[in-house]
Design an enzyme around this catalytic site. Structure first.
Site, PDB file in Angstrom:
ATOM      1  N   PHE A   1     -62.487 -32.126  52.590  1.00 15.68           N
ATOM      2  CA  PHE A   1     -62.089 -33.107  51.569  1.00 15.68           C
ATOM      3  C   PHE A   1     -60.615 -33.494  51.685  1.00 15.68           C
ATOM      4  CE2 PHE A   1     -64.949 -29.904  49.298  1.00 15.68           C
ATOM      5  CZ  PHE A   1     -66.114 -30.454  49.786  1.00 15.68           C
ATOM      6  N   HIS A   2     -60.159 -33.817  52.895  1.00 15.23           N
ATOM      7  CA  HIS A   2     -58.762 -34.170  53.120  1.00 15.23           C
ATOM      8  C   HIS A   2     -58.606 -35.559  53.734  1.00 15.23           C
ATOM      9  CE1 HIS A   2     -57.657 -29.591  53.522  1.00 15.23           C
ATOM     10  NE2 HIS A   2     -57.959 -29.933  52.277  1.00 15.23           N
ATOM     11  N   PRO A   3     -59.221 -36.603  53.189  1.00 22.15           N
ATOM     12  CA  PRO A   3     -59.059 -37.926  53.815  1.00 22.15           C
ATOM     13  C   PRO A   3     -57.649 -38.475  53.614  1.00 22.15           C
ATOM     14  CG  PRO A   3     -60.237 -38.135  51.741  1.00 22.15           C
ATOM     15  CD  PRO A   3     -60.096 -36.661  52.006  1.00 22.15           C
TER      16      PRO A   3
END
Length: 546
Positions: free
Chosen positions: A472-474
């Site tokens: 979850f690191h866009p």
């Protein structure tokens, strides 16, 4: 169309990690009027505050935008859920709470790209000014800021054994990952205060809400920018079934994140002209970088059964132990209910040729098939390794002009040979780690990817596609760059290139992803970006770069 009353110096769109900080800093001057728009609601739900509440918030439309990726060829046709926070505090209200700056070389690389004020020595003061760090004031840390950082309030013998196994591999133990070089093994520091989650809303927005010059509007669906004569002059949004326009005499600042900010820009006719035409949107400004350059950390979730040592799996299925967990939390704010999703971290190199640590392990004293499902009924741990600096690049595109429509998110995981090789080597490092003598008494047994998966590159790359999932690191979809870079979206001062009165201040501006969890770097970008906006306002230089 209604017009929101008021004359605002800034309209900030998105009260997530970045937006809460930006609104706090801009409204510190009582003469500056700030309007903050947030699509989600207030954080008046218990699971936003108890650390393990992420288990209930992620995948819940009350807190999560509920996005999904395209089916990814690199993941052997799988699509992934793509959580994004939908509440004041944004992702900091539902994330892993891990405080991680990345490596000094990440920011020095930004400086080498021509972004002269974004090197490590330039960003370190912003990191420090945010912090209220349990280690106290030092050359590396600050105190008195709104971003509370504490050590974990629980230890696990099985994680200590994994840490000892890492030292047997030659990986040093480190007490603090945030001094510029995070290579080593240790427990993560977390954004908590006395066992409660400490989001950006708690640290920065709520202390500022009493200011008469700061107005927060929640449950607002921002549709598009109002652009007149080459300048952003306001925002059109929907709230409680009504369409409303808010206008500014100063700047619109997008802080809606790597997905949200891109959606608003593209719906406003700002982005790749060919993409917009395909979605039925008239082009106002053809900016090819809007929605490109998506980067994310993909982890390979290896699971190992263990015996003779406690994990959370068996605790989860024991009613007396679960009751004790609740009592421990209620009385002491300690125990498993204070746990971040990952507790132990390892930063190391996937192979000896790497110049610096390029893989990160998140080690958990639990296991499950996939997020949102029950824990396994056998004792096990998860040892998940991710590539810190992937070379694959994805895209974010609106599906159409409807603000309710979910966007197309295509991270393009494992589409480069380099990323496939790092993934294969990361599984090899995982297997070596679990074979170390420190873990031998607990007889680790590989459950995923499984002993049937061979050690050749082809088998391991396929396995990485089978077990890989996002952390979850866009970032990177509105990247900062030199004004002569055709793919740059904002300049070094985060001003939108080609449009006046507009900045982007969130994770989307990262030109390349940082080497670790991205929430703290996003907070730094907000701190530094707010300063830039105020400096430019004083100097009368708030217009866009040419």
């Amino acid at each position: 169309m209604e017009r929101l009353e008021g004359d605002y110096d800034y309209i900030v769109v998105g009260a997530g990690t970045a937006g809460c900080i930006v609104a706090n800093r801009l409204s510190a001057d009582p003469r500056t009027r700030v309007l903050l728009l947030e699509a989600g609601g207030r954080d008046n739900w218990i699971w936003f505050h108890i650390p393990v509440g992420y288990l209930f918030a992620i995948g819940n439309p009350r807190a999560d935008w509920m996005f999904k990726t395209d089916a990814e060829p690199g993941l052997n046709g799988r699509a992934l859920n793509y959580p994004r926070g939908k509440v004041i505090g944004g992702c900091s209200a539902i994330n892993a709470m891990i405080s991680m700056r990345g490596q000094s070389a990440d920011y020095d690389h930004w400086r080498q790209l021509g972004l002269s004020s974004w090197g490590w020595e330039d960003v370190l003061p912003a990191f420090k000014s945010l912090e209220d760090h349990f280690l106290g004031a030092s050359d590396m840390h600050g105190v008195g800021g709104g971003w509370r950082i504490e050590p974990p309030r629980i230890e696990w013998d099985v994680l200590n054994a994994v840490a000892n196994a890492a030292t047997e591999l030659g990986i040093r133990k480190v007490p603090d990952f945030n001094t510029g070089d995070n290579e080593g093994v240790g427990y993560f520091h977390v954004n908590q205060k006395y066992g409660r989650r400490w989001s950006s809303a708690r640290g920065f927005l709520k202390p500022a809400l009493g200011r008469p010059n700061l107005r927060l509007e929640t449950d607002v669906l921002a549709d598009r920018l109002i652009i007149e004569n080459g300048r952003a002059v306001g925002v059109r949004y929907r709230q409680n079934g009504r369409w409303i326009e808010a206008r500014t005499r100063g700047e619109v600042i997008l802080t809606a994140g790597s997905i949200g900010s891109v959606q608003i820009l593209q719906r406003s006719g700002v982005g790749p002209g060919d993409w917009l035409a395909e979605r039925g949107v008239a082009t106002v400004l053809d900016r090819q970088g809007v929605g490109r350059n998506l980067q994310d950390h993909l982890q390979q979730r290896a699971i190992y059964k263990v015996s003779g040592i406690r994990t959370l799996n068996e605790t989860y299925y024991s009613l007396p132990r679960r009751a004790l967990m609740g009592v421990d939390y209620a009385l002491r704010r300690r125990g498993p209910l204070t746990m971040a999703p990952s507790q132990l971290g390892i930063f190391t190199r996937s192979d000896p040729h790497q110049e610096r640590a390029n893989i990160q392990f998140h080690v958990q004293p639990l296991s499950l098939d996939k997020f949102g499902e029950p824990l396994h009924r056998f004792p096990a741990i998860t040892v998940a390794a991710c590539n810190l600096r992937p070379t694959s690049r994805g895209i974010v595109r609106i599906a159409n002009a409807d603000p309710e429509a979910k966007p197309q998110i295509a991270p393009h995981y494992l589409t480069t040979e380099e990323d496939r090789q790092v993934a294969a080597n990361a599984i090899r490092v995982t297997r070596r780690l679990m074979r170390q003598q420190a873990l031998a008494p607990y007889r680790p047994e590989e459950y995923l990817p499984g002993p049937s998966v061979g050690d050749d590159d082809t088998s391991l790359a396929k396995a990485a596609g089978d077990i890989g999932t996002t952390i979850f690191h866009p970032v990177g979809t509105a990247k900062m760059g030199r004004v002569d870079d055709p793919m740059a979206v904002v300049d070094e001062r985060l001003r939108f290139i080609g449009l006046g009165g507009l900045r982007v201040i969130d994770a989307s501006i990262m030109p390349t992803i940082t080497s670790g969890n991205t929430n703290t770097p996003t907070a730094m970008i907000a701190e530094k970006g707010a300063r830039l906006a105020l400096e430019d306002a004083r100097a009368g230089a708030g217009s866009a770069a040419a």
